[in-house]
Write a protein that holds these residues in place. Sequence first.
Motif, PDB file in Angstrom:
ATOM      1  N   ILE A   8       0.862  -1.176   0.000  1.00  0.00           N
ATOM      2  CA  ILE A   8       0.000   0.000   0.000  1.00  0.00           C
ATOM      3  C   ILE A   8       0.901   1.230   0.000  1.00  0.00           C
ATOM      4  CG2 ILE A   8      -1.780   1.270   1.250  1.00  0.00           C
ATOM      5  CD1 ILE A   8      -2.519  -1.429   2.582  1.00  0.00           C
ATOM      6  N   VAL A   9       0.634   2.167  -0.920  1.00  0.00           N
ATOM      7  CA  VAL A   9       1.439   3.388  -0.986  1.00  0.00           C
ATOM      8  C   VAL A   9       0.634   4.637  -0.638  1.00  0.00           C
ATOM      9  CG1 VAL A   9       3.124   2.459  -2.615  1.00  0.00           C
ATOM     10  CG2 VAL A   9       1.082   3.613  -3.489  1.00  0.00           C
ATOM     11  N   ARG A  10      -0.701   4.507  -0.624  1.00  0.00           N
ATOM     12  CA  ARG A  10      -1.534   5.664  -0.267  1.00  0.00           C
ATOM     13  C   ARG A  10      -2.850   5.162   0.300  1.00  0.00           C
ATOM     14  NH1 ARG A  10      -1.410   8.804  -4.971  1.00  0.00           N
ATOM     15  NH2 ARG A  10      -3.350   7.911  -5.681  1.00  0.00           N
ATOM     16  N   VAL A  11      -3.350   5.874   1.289  1.00  0.00           N
ATOM     17  CA  VAL A  11      -4.639   5.551   1.891  1.00  0.00           C
ATOM     18  C   VAL A  11      -5.439   6.846   2.017  1.00  0.00           C
ATOM     19  CG1 VAL A  11      -3.721   5.722   4.251  1.00  0.00           C
ATOM     20  CG2 VAL A  11      -5.810   4.436   3.831  1.00  0.00           C
ATOM     21  N   LYS A  12      -6.736   6.751   1.719  1.00  0.00           N
ATOM     22  CA  LYS A  12      -7.613   7.921   1.790  1.00  0.00           C
ATOM     23  C   LYS A  12      -8.933   7.492   2.427  1.00  0.00           C
ATOM     24  CE  LYS A  12     -10.171  11.018  -1.234  1.00  0.00           C
ATOM     25  NZ  LYS A  12     -10.476  11.325  -2.630  1.00  0.00           N
ATOM     26  N   PRO A  13      -9.310   8.104   3.558  1.00  0.00           N
ATOM     27  CA  PRO A  13     -10.603   7.796   4.172  1.00  0.00           C
ATOM     28  C   PRO A  13     -11.745   8.251   3.254  1.00  0.00           C
ATOM     29  CG  PRO A  13      -9.168   8.928   5.727  1.00  0.00           C
ATOM     30  CD  PRO A  13      -8.518   9.021   4.381  1.00  0.00           C
ATOM     31  N   LEU A  14     -12.785   7.434   3.149  1.00  0.00           N
ATOM     32  CA  LEU A  14     -13.925   7.742   2.291  1.00  0.00           C
ATOM     33  C   LEU A  14     -15.214   7.967   3.071  1.00  0.00           C
ATOM     34  CD1 LEU A  14     -13.315   5.118  -0.540  1.00  0.00           C
ATOM     35  CD2 LEU A  14     -12.762   7.564  -0.564  1.00  0.00           C
ATOM     36  N   GLY A  15     -15.133   7.943   4.376  1.00  0.00           N
ATOM     37  CA  GLY A  15     -16.325   8.082   5.202  1.00  0.00           C
ATOM     38  C   GLY A  15     -16.755   6.728   5.742  1.00  0.00           C
ATOM     39  N   GLY A  16     -17.383   6.763   6.893  1.00  0.00           N
ATOM     40  CA  GLY A  16     -17.752   5.503   7.544  1.00  0.00           C
ATOM     41  C   GLY A  16     -16.494   4.711   7.832  1.00  0.00           C
ATOM     42  N   TYR A  17     -16.507   3.455   7.512  1.00  0.00           N
ATOM     43  CA  TYR A  17     -15.347   2.592   7.730  1.00  0.00           C
ATOM     44  C   TYR A  17     -14.730   2.171   6.402  1.00  0.00           C
ATOM     45  CZ  TYR A  17     -17.289   2.553  12.372  1.00  0.00           C
ATOM     46  OH  TYR A  17     -17.764   2.940  13.585  1.00  0.00           O
ATOM     47  N   LEU A  19     -12.101   2.848   3.170  1.00  0.00           N
ATOM     48  CA  LEU A  19     -10.823   3.453   2.812  1.00  0.00           C
ATOM     49  C   LEU A  19     -10.523   3.165   1.350  1.00  0.00           C
ATOM     50  CD1 LEU A  19      -8.622   2.218   5.812  1.00  0.00           C
ATOM     51  CD2 LEU A  19      -9.701   4.465   5.563  1.00  0.00           C
ATOM     52  N   GLU A  20      -9.949   4.139   0.680  1.00  0.00           N
ATOM     53  CA  GLU A  20      -9.404   3.888  -0.650  1.00  0.00           C
ATOM     54  C   GLU A  20      -7.936   3.555  -0.468  1.00  0.00           C
ATOM     55  OE1 GLU A  20      -9.871   6.078  -4.721  1.00  0.00           O
ATOM     56  OE2 GLU A  20      -8.208   6.974  -3.620  1.00  0.00           O
ATOM     57  N   LEU A  21      -7.511   2.419  -1.022  1.00  0.00           N
ATOM     58  CA  LEU A  21      -6.123   1.995  -0.944  1.00  0.00           C
ATOM     59  C   LEU A  21      -5.524   2.008  -2.337  1.00  0.00           C
ATOM     60  CD1 LEU A  21      -6.468  -1.087   1.439  1.00  0.00           C
ATOM     61  CD2 LEU A  21      -6.074   1.302   2.037  1.00  0.00           C
ATOM     62  N   VAL A  22      -4.301   2.534  -2.433  1.00  0.00           N
ATOM     63  CA  VAL A  22      -3.554   2.539  -3.690  1.00  0.00           C
ATOM     64  C   VAL A  22      -2.289   1.726  -3.446  1.00  0.00           C
ATOM     65  CG1 VAL A  22      -2.410   3.962  -5.427  1.00  0.00           C
ATOM     66  CG2 VAL A  22      -4.473   4.818  -4.285  1.00  0.00           C
ATOM     67  N   PRO A  54     -10.880   7.777  10.591  1.00  0.00           N
ATOM     68  CA  PRO A  54     -10.195   8.435   9.458  1.00  0.00           C
ATOM     69  C   PRO A  54      -8.776   8.923   9.767  1.00  0.00           C
ATOM     70  CG  PRO A  54     -12.365   9.405   9.818  1.00  0.00           C
ATOM     71  CD  PRO A  54     -12.087   8.474  10.955  1.00  0.00           C
ATOM     72  N   ARG A  55      -8.317   8.757  10.985  1.00  0.00           N
ATOM     73  CA  ARG A  55      -6.953   9.155  11.331  1.00  0.00           C
ATOM     74  C   ARG A  55      -5.927   8.146  10.836  1.00  0.00           C
ATOM     75  NH1 ARG A  55      -7.041  10.456  17.585  1.00  0.00           N
ATOM     76  NH2 ARG A  55      -4.824  10.550  17.127  1.00  0.00           N
ATOM     77  N   VAL A  56      -6.373   7.181  10.077  1.00  0.00           N
ATOM     78  CA  VAL A  56      -5.510   6.120   9.554  1.00  0.00           C
ATOM     79  C   VAL A  56      -4.326   6.731   8.801  1.00  0.00           C
ATOM     80  CG1 VAL A  56      -6.812   5.868   7.401  1.00  0.00           C
ATOM     81  CG2 VAL A  56      -5.496   3.933   8.268  1.00  0.00           C
ATOM     82  N   PHE A  57      -3.182   6.053   8.871  1.00  0.00           N
ATOM     83  CA  PHE A  57      -1.988   6.464   8.137  1.00  0.00           C
ATOM     84  C   PHE A  57      -1.186   5.203   7.807  1.00  0.00           C
ATOM     85  CE2 PHE A  57      -0.976   6.545  12.623  1.00  0.00           C
ATOM     86  CZ  PHE A  57       0.273   5.970  12.697  1.00  0.00           C
ATOM     87  N   LEU A  58      -0.195   5.385   6.968  1.00  0.00           N
ATOM     88  CA  LEU A  58       0.671   4.256   6.600  1.00  0.00           C
ATOM     89  C   LEU A  58       1.963   4.317   7.387  1.00  0.00           C
ATOM     90  CD1 LEU A  58       0.372   4.187   2.719  1.00  0.00           C
ATOM     91  CD2 LEU A  58      -0.592   2.577   4.357  1.00  0.00           C
ATOM     92  N   GLU A  59       2.390   3.160   7.888  1.00  0.00           N
ATOM     93  CA  GLU A  59       3.677   3.045   8.558  1.00  0.00           C
ATOM     94  C   GLU A  59       4.358   1.812   8.003  1.00  0.00           C
ATOM     95  OE1 GLU A  59       5.349   2.438  13.039  1.00  0.00           O
ATOM     96  OE2 GLU A  59       3.641   3.770  12.747  1.00  0.00           O
ATOM     97  N   ASN A  60       5.428   2.030   7.262  1.00  0.00           N
ATOM     98  CA  ASN A  60       6.165   0.940   6.603  1.00  0.00           C
ATOM     99  C   ASN A  60       5.241   0.080   5.741  1.00  0.00           C
ATOM    100  OD1 ASN A  60       8.641   1.667   7.792  1.00  0.00           O
ATOM    101  ND2 ASN A  60       8.074   0.590   9.662  1.00  0.00           N
ATOM    102  N   GLY A  61       4.331   0.718   5.028  1.00  0.00           N
ATOM    103  CA  GLY A  61       3.441   0.013   4.118  1.00  0.00           C
ATOM    104  C   GLY A  61       2.257  -0.671   4.767  1.00  0.00           C
ATOM    105  N   ALA A  62       2.085  -0.479   6.079  1.00  0.00           N
ATOM    106  CA  ALA A  62       0.967  -1.100   6.798  1.00  0.00           C
ATOM    107  C   ALA A  62       0.002  -0.031   7.301  1.00  0.00           C
ATOM    108  CB  ALA A  62       1.484  -1.904   7.978  1.00  0.00           C
ATOM    109  N   LEU A  63      -1.287  -0.352   7.275  1.00  0.00           N
ATOM    110  CA  LEU A  63      -2.286   0.571   7.826  1.00  0.00           C
ATOM    111  C   LEU A  63      -2.101   0.675   9.329  1.00  0.00           C
ATOM    112  CD1 LEU A  63      -5.449  -0.608   5.890  1.00  0.00           C
ATOM    113  CD2 LEU A  63      -4.062   1.414   5.442  1.00  0.00           C
ATOM    114  N   SER A  64      -2.085   1.888   9.823  1.00  0.00           N
ATOM    115  CA  SER A  64      -1.928   2.120  11.267  1.00  0.00           C
ATOM    116  C   SER A  64      -2.965   3.115  11.728  1.00  0.00           C
ATOM    117  CB  SER A  64      -0.541   2.662  11.573  1.00  0.00           C
ATOM    118  OG  SER A  64       0.449   1.752  11.170  1.00  0.00           O
TER     119      SER A  64
END
Length: 64
Positions: A8-17, A19-22, A54-64
Amino acid sequence: MNKMLPKIVRVKPLGGYRLELVFNDGAKGAFDFSWIFDLVGPMKEPLRDEAYFPRVFLENGALS
């Protein structure tokens, strides 16, 4: 044959639960993560708050 899994190189919250993952191979999609609340355990409880999720972020390619 050693084939690497996409990262995973990008994550974007879309509302609710949702996520868009790239991924690094160019693939992307919207994923609903509400299934995690069917799992047992206290670590998922903070994620129930839709303002916190929605505070999700990437850490070493993993969702955190």
